[in-house]
Design a protein around this motif. Structure first.
Motif, PDB file in Angstrom:
ATOM      1  N   GLU A 590       0.863  -1.232  -0.031  1.00 42.79           N
ATOM      2  CA  GLU A 590      -0.149  -0.106  -0.008  1.00 42.79           C
ATOM      3  C   GLU A 590       0.865   1.221   0.185  1.00 42.79           C
ATOM      4  N   ALA A 591       1.968   1.216   0.653  1.00 41.66           N
ATOM      5  CA  ALA A 591       2.741   2.448   0.953  1.00 41.66           C
ATOM      6  C   ALA A 591       3.532   2.584  -0.503  1.00 41.66           C
ATOM      7  N   LEU A 592       3.941   1.678  -1.199  1.00 40.08           N
ATOM      8  CA  LEU A 592       4.519   1.597  -2.450  1.00 40.08           C
ATOM      9  C   LEU A 592       3.526   2.278  -3.576  1.00 40.08           C
ATOM     10  N   LYS A 593       2.375   1.771  -3.684  1.00 46.43           N
ATOM     11  CA  LYS A 593       1.318   2.653  -4.339  1.00 46.43           C
ATOM     12  C   LYS A 593       1.108   4.122  -4.085  1.00 46.43           C
ATOM     13  N   ILE A 594       1.267   4.495  -2.943  1.00 44.56           N
ATOM     14  CA  ILE A 594       1.320   5.950  -2.498  1.00 44.56           C
ATOM     15  C   ILE A 594       2.730   6.375  -3.067  1.00 44.56           C
ATOM     16  N   LEU A 595       3.523   5.988  -2.845  1.00 41.28           N
ATOM     17  CA  LEU A 595       4.822   6.394  -3.375  1.00 41.28           C
ATOM     18  C   LEU A 595       5.051   6.721  -4.802  1.00 41.28           C
ATOM     19  N   ALA A 596       4.325   5.604  -5.392  1.00 40.37           N
ATOM     20  CA  ALA A 596       4.450   5.683  -6.886  1.00 40.37           C
ATOM     21  C   ALA A 596       3.447   6.783  -7.470  1.00 40.37           C
ATOM     22  N   ARG A 597       2.580   7.348  -6.561  1.00 39.93           N
ATOM     23  CA  ARG A 597       1.600   8.191  -7.323  1.00 39.93           C
ATOM     24  C   ARG A 597       2.184   9.605  -6.903  1.00 39.93           C
ATOM     25  N   TRP A 598       3.040   9.729  -5.758  1.00 37.78           N
ATOM     26  CA  TRP A 598       3.514  10.989  -5.231  1.00 37.78           C
ATOM     27  C   TRP A 598       4.234  11.633  -6.325  1.00 37.78           C
ATOM     28  N   ASP A 599       3.950  13.067  -6.515  1.00 34.59           N
ATOM     29  CA  ASP A 599       4.631  14.023  -7.367  1.00 34.59           C
ATOM     30  C   ASP A 599       5.900  14.776  -7.022  1.00 34.59           C
ATOM     31  N   GLY A 600       6.186  14.509  -5.657  1.00 34.54           N
ATOM     32  CA  GLY A 600       7.495  15.187  -5.249  1.00 34.54           C
ATOM     33  C   GLY A 600       7.161  16.399  -4.403  1.00 34.54           C
ATOM     34  N   THR A 601       5.884  16.602  -4.086  1.00 32.47           N
ATOM     35  CA  THR A 601       5.488  17.951  -3.432  1.00 32.47           C
ATOM     36  C   THR A 601       5.591  17.428  -1.927  1.00 32.47           C
ATOM     37  N   GLN A 602       6.565  18.253  -1.286  1.00 33.12           N
ATOM     38  CA  GLN A 602       6.554  17.629   0.307  1.00 33.12           C
ATOM     39  C   GLN A 602       5.777  18.525   1.109  1.00 33.12           C
ATOM     40  N   SER A 603       4.457  18.180   1.016  1.00 36.07           N
ATOM     41  CA  SER A 603       3.433  19.002   1.637  1.00 36.07           C
ATOM     42  C   SER A 603       3.111  18.276   3.091  1.00 36.07           C
ATOM     43  N   PRO A 604       2.632  19.193   4.087  1.00 32.43           N
ATOM     44  CA  PRO A 604       2.572  18.602   5.280  1.00 32.43           C
ATOM     45  C   PRO A 604       1.376  17.589   5.274  1.00 32.43           C
ATOM     46  N   VAL A 605       0.385  17.591   4.146  1.00 33.44           N
ATOM     47  CA  VAL A 605      -0.727  16.894   4.377  1.00 33.44           C
ATOM     48  C   VAL A 605      -0.346  15.586   3.451  1.00 33.44           C
ATOM     49  N   ASP A 606       0.541  15.231   2.926  1.00 29.67           N
ATOM     50  CA  ASP A 606       0.869  14.191   2.012  1.00 29.67           C
ATOM     51  C   ASP A 606       1.541  13.126   2.618  1.00 29.67           C
ATOM     52  N   PRO A 607       1.004  11.684   2.454  1.00 31.50           N
ATOM     53  CA  PRO A 607       1.935  10.658   3.279  1.00 31.50           C
ATOM     54  C   PRO A 607       2.884  10.162   2.397  1.00 31.50           C
ATOM     55  N   GLY A 608       2.863  10.616   0.892  1.00 32.34           N
ATOM     56  CA  GLY A 608       4.045  10.158   0.174  1.00 32.34           C
ATOM     57  C   GLY A 608       5.221  10.791   0.630  1.00 32.34           C
ATOM     58  N   ALA A 609       5.140  12.066   1.048  1.00 35.05           N
ATOM     59  CA  ALA A 609       6.515  12.838   1.501  1.00 35.05           C
ATOM     60  C   ALA A 609       6.919  12.137   2.766  1.00 35.05           C
ATOM     61  N   SER A 610       6.260  11.532   3.425  1.00 37.00           N
ATOM     62  CA  SER A 610       6.676  10.747   4.855  1.00 37.00           C
ATOM     63  C   SER A 610       7.477   9.552   4.433  1.00 37.00           C
ATOM     64  N   ILE A 611       6.737   9.120   3.324  1.00 37.16           N
ATOM     65  CA  ILE A 611       7.229   7.434   2.819  1.00 37.16           C
ATOM     66  C   ILE A 611       8.851   7.853   2.422  1.00 37.16           C
ATOM     67  N   TYR A 612       8.838   8.710   1.457  1.00 34.21           N
ATOM     68  CA  TYR A 612      10.040   8.985   0.803  1.00 34.21           C
ATOM     69  C   TYR A 612      11.049   9.564   1.709  1.00 34.21           C
ATOM     70  N   ALA A 681      12.245   1.545   6.117  1.00 33.48           N
ATOM     71  CA  ALA A 681      11.312   2.837   6.195  1.00 33.48           C
ATOM     72  C   ALA A 681       9.942   2.742   6.429  1.00 33.48           C
ATOM     73  N   VAL A 682       9.277   1.919   5.756  1.00 32.67           N
ATOM     74  CA  VAL A 682       7.926   1.666   6.192  1.00 32.67           C
ATOM     75  C   VAL A 682       7.350   1.243   7.500  1.00 32.67           C
ATOM     76  N   ARG A 683       8.305   0.218   8.227  1.00 34.71           N
ATOM     77  CA  ARG A 683       8.039  -0.491   9.239  1.00 34.71           C
ATOM     78  C   ARG A 683       8.549   0.641  10.424  1.00 34.71           C
ATOM     79  N   ALA A 684       9.416   1.419  10.103  1.00 32.46           N
ATOM     80  CA  ALA A 684       9.709   2.454  11.165  1.00 32.46           C
ATOM     81  C   ALA A 684       8.794   3.610  11.044  1.00 32.46           C
ATOM     82  N   THR A 685       8.204   4.074   9.933  1.00 30.94           N
ATOM     83  CA  THR A 685       7.130   5.033   9.824  1.00 30.94           C
ATOM     84  C   THR A 685       5.927   4.767  10.590  1.00 30.94           C
ATOM     85  N   ALA A 686       5.582   3.298  10.328  1.00 27.55           N
ATOM     86  CA  ALA A 686       4.462   2.619  11.124  1.00 27.55           C
ATOM     87  C   ALA A 686       4.399   2.920  12.641  1.00 27.55           C
TER      88      ALA A 686
END
Length: 817
Positions: A590-612, A681-686
């Motif tokens: 699931e985290a990989l799907k979010i990361l694949a959709r992420w556009d590089g915007t490191q917004s406070p409300v974006d989970p993709g930025a956290s995973i990256y 990274a995924v396990r630490a973030t969880a």
């Protein structure tokens, strides 16, 4: 009401009055050493507009308002530079004092004053009179910090202004740190292995967009120096810990000490935007001010403790700056005479006696401490100022001192900021400049810190010139310790950076700098300390989109949180991560799907930025830590631009030896490291979020910013002194720079220390600081701009020489009889 409650209320009232007694009061008139009536106006944010009949009176009033709003901040800065902190805070500052006495900023300032121009002396004298007038007339109304530490300020001296400038140069000098880190790697892994850790790039974009040529060429090495470096390893490590302690004590907790600056031609004139990146803290490092006299009308950002305006505009042009990222420091191994430790072998091959200086460190509530400093013809023996004699004070665990090393070798240094210069004259000429050639002429007396100075003129011209000097090095590798006994390894002189040329009115319509590489040429050697090109790429890409650039466009750009670095890094990693899905559980998929959709915007409300962010941290750790070990890994990654740039280069070398885990028998590569890092990274973030739902891992929860006061560590004072934490977006690779330490994510350590935008066709300037004008925590202007700063707002300041209706008269100086 009980007696206890009454006492608490009374104490609270007394404390508030004590803490607010130095606040400026509307309309105060007093006699002062001015030639004619001088007035200070303030707006609703407390920003002062000084109106004076002469420039001398103008700088007098600037010194006065700086002291009125930031006296304790100024006093701490000069005490740091002079090595006199222990006098007021006690033994905890002895390390800083000893180190600063060895650097000898006070001696540098004295030499600068001897060589200063008449103009510089006049400016510093006037400014000093203003500071001392405030101190003298307000002995019972000083900032509360003086009472808390039970001391009063000594009279300000002209040299103190120069010391404040050199403290800023020290903060911007990263080579003090990186050269020691590389020396430790050389000692641990061998001189040849160091090249694995030094980034070669970045390439374009360049500050001076000149013809491309070959990249940096490795310098020659000295086998004797290499052996001596290995023997000196414990001492080098001790010095590294000392510099770390000094930077932490001074609030220099980040490494992305740079800036963004761009100037754009418009249909009507030109626009300049500037936002320097420095360690976060309160009060801010900058002070907004407007200075007006019949021959001077300048508005912008000043440095408390120094006259003039550092980044701002006059009626004809605006100017801003960014750090060139010069390698301005080299360390030298000195060979001590084996028959008599009072002698060393000089670069001319002669046996030469050390010079000794005994100095006294005054310590609050304790007896004085005597220190003995050794000097060669090059500098103080910097390796003498570490605490290997009492290592438990600097290290987390006891370390044994190798006494024989101190008798066979020692370290000295060269620093470009130690050379005579006249930055005050340069800044004065820039403040008065009417055109770009005048700015080019002005920077001729500027040595340190080395800056890219960009200009936007009312005529529509935009240009960049470099201010500062670089060493003319010998044949030693500039990243490693040089053999001090070899004349061929020593510096031969200095080269002024303005001789590299200028960038004026390029066809693209703008100039920009973001601590990116100066130009593609290998000579002269400027350094390898540049930031990743990410911010520069994003700035240039955005500027190309606009046909008629406006102030609002500049404001939006200064808050931009898109990272080209992140997008480029993921473009190389995602194919690898997708191939490892057989090893993933539901959460990792699931985290990989979010990361694949992420556009590089490191917004406070974006989970993709956290995973990256978590992936990048683990990737760097798993690539470098196994070879270096934990402590040396921390040292290597302290200057975050080094591992970030090197990591991006290594992604193009999937079989590089650094990807091999030195602790296993098999040979690992990039794919193995990347997949392992992603799972970790995924396990630490969880664990951090206490959630196995990746869509809930919002970046702002992970990435926050707190603005600390020096007294904010005390739990009872923290709520009043500190501001935050606040959720924030961005990273060190976004225009809105919010750097965290790679080895200690994700609290922001560096951010925009101010933002200023000048449209040379407009009648106002827009600026903001992360805090306010006042340094007093209970003052209304201590943090009244902070929410503006967080949300992309600005204070609107008229540029006319006469204050408008938004300003109120606060202070009038009349000539003394």
């Amino acid at each position: 009401m009980t007696t206890a409650v009454v006492l608490v209320i009374c104490f609270g009232i007394f404390a508030v009055r004590l803490a607010t007694r130095s606040h400026p009061a509307p309309y105060t008139e007093e006699s002062a050493p001015v030639t004619d009536t001088t007035r200070i106006f303030r707006n609703s944010f407390g920003v002062p507009h000084v109106v004076a009949p002469t420039e001398a009176d103008l700088f007098f009033a600037q010194g006065y308002v700086h002291a009125q709003d930031r006296l304790w901040q100024m006093d701490v800065a000069r005490r740091v530079g002079r090595g006199r902190l222990a006098e007021v805070v006690g033994r905890e500052a002895i390390d800083i004092d000893v180190f600063m006495r060895a650097i000898d900023m006070a001696g540098i300032a004295r030499q600068q004053m001897k060589n200063a121009s008449k103009t510089t002396r006049s400016i510093l004298d006037a400014y000093t009179r203003g500071v001392n007038t405030y101190i003298r007339e307000n002995k019972d109304r000083l900032p509360f910090e003086f009472d808390a530490l039970e001391y009063g300020p000594t009279p300000w001296m002209p040299e103190d202004c120069l010391i404040v400038g050199r403290v800023l140069a020290f903060e911007l000098s990263l080579a003090f740190w990186t050269d020691l880190s590389y020396a430790q790697i050389s000692a641990q892994r061998g001189r040849a292995a160091v090249r694995n850790y030094i980034p070669v790039g970045p390439g374009a974009p360049y500050v001076l967009d000149t013809t491309a040529s070959k990249g940096p060429v490795p310098s020659a090495s000295d086998s004797t120096a290499a052996r001596a470096t290995a023997a000196m390893a414990p001492i080098i490590e001790g010095l590294t810990r000392r510099i770390d302690a000094v930077r932490n004590k001074l609030g220099m907790t980040g490494s992305s000490v740079g800036s963004n600056c761009w100037a754009v031609r418009t249909d009507s004139a030109s626009i300049l935007a500037n936002d320097p990146h420095l360690s976060v803290g309160l009060p801010p490092k900058w002070y907004q001010i407007h200075l007006s006299s019949p021959t001077f009308n300048v508005i912008g950002m000043s440095v408390p403790g120094m006259p003039l305006v550092f980044s701002g505009r006059n009626d004809d042009l605006a100017w801003g700056f960014s750090n060139v990222m010069v390698d301005d420091v080299d360390y030298f191994l000195e060979r001590i005479d084996s028959t008599n430790g009072n002698y060393y072998i000089a670069s001319n091959g002669r046996r030469t006696k050390f010079k000794y200086r005994r100095d006294t460190i005054h310590i609050k509530d304790q007896s004085d401490s005597l220190i003995d400093l050794r000097f060669t013809t090059r500098s103080a023996v910097i390796s003498d100022v570490h605490l290997m004699r009492e290592p438990s004070k600097l290290f987390d665990m006891p370390r044994q001192r190798a006494t024989t090393l101190l008798t066979t070798s020692c370290l000295t240094y060269r620093w470009t900021a130690s050379t005579p210069s006249d930055e005050i004259l340069a800044m004065y000429k820039i403040n008065k400049a009417k055109n770009f050639p005048a700015v080019v002429d002005a920077v001729g007396t500027w040595h340190a810190p080395a800056l890219n100075v960009s200009v936007a003129a009312r005529s529509g011209l935009v240009g960049t010139v470099l201010a500062g000097v670089i060493p003319q090095r010998g044949n030693a590798d500039p990243h490693l310790l040089a053999p001090g006994w070899d004349a061929a390894s020593d510096w031969k002189g200095l080269t002024h950076l303005r001789t590299l040329g200028t960038m004026v009115n390029p066809a693209r319509g703008f100039v920009s700098s973001a601590n990116n590489r100066t130009w593609p040429k290998a000579e002269p050697f400027i350094g390898t300390l540049y930031e990743p090109s990410s911010r520069a790429e994003r700035i240039n890409d955005q500027l190309r989109l606009y046909e008629d650039y406006t102030v609002r466009d500049a404001q939006v750009m200064q808050m931009d949180i898109v990272s080209p670095y992140a997008k480029q890094t993921l473009a190389m990693l995602l194919p690898i991560l997708k191939r490892g899905q057989s090893r993933y559980g539901t959460m990792e998929r699931e985290a990989l799907k979010i990361l694949a959709r992420w556009d590089g915007t490191q917004s406070p409300v974006d989970p993709g930025a956290s995973i990256y962010a978590a992936l990048l941290e683990r990737l760097i750790w798993n690539t470098f830590e196994d070879e270096l070990g934990q402590q040396l890994y921390y040292d290597y990654t302290f200057v975050g631009s080094i591992p970030l740039r090197r990591m991006q280069e290594l992604l193009n070398e999937p079989q590089h030896v650094l990807f091999d885990d030195s602790r296993t028998s098999q040979r690992e590569d990039l794919a193995w490291i990347a997949i392992r890092s992603y799972i970790e990274a995924v396990r630490a973030t969880a664990t951090t979020f206490q959630s196995e739902q990746p869509q809930q891992w919002l970046y702002g929860t992970l990435h926050t910013v707190t603005f600390p006061h020096r007294f904010g560590n005390h739990p009872l004072m923290r709520p009043v002194m500190n501001q935050g934490p606040f959720e924030i977006g961005g990273s060190s690779t976004t225009i809105n720079n919010t750097e965290w330490r790679i080895y200690a994510p994700y609290d922001t350590r560096v951010a925009a220390s101010m933002r200023v935008i000048s449209d040379m066709h407009d009648t106002v300037q827009y600026s903001v600081v992360p805090g306010g004008v006042s340094g007093e925590p209970l003052n209304a202007h201590y943090s009244d701009q902070l929410q503006l700063w967080l949300k992309g707002g600005y204070v609107r300041l008229p540029v006319a020489a006469a204050p408008d209706v938004s300003f109120r008269l606060y202070h009038v100086f009349v000539p003394s009889s």
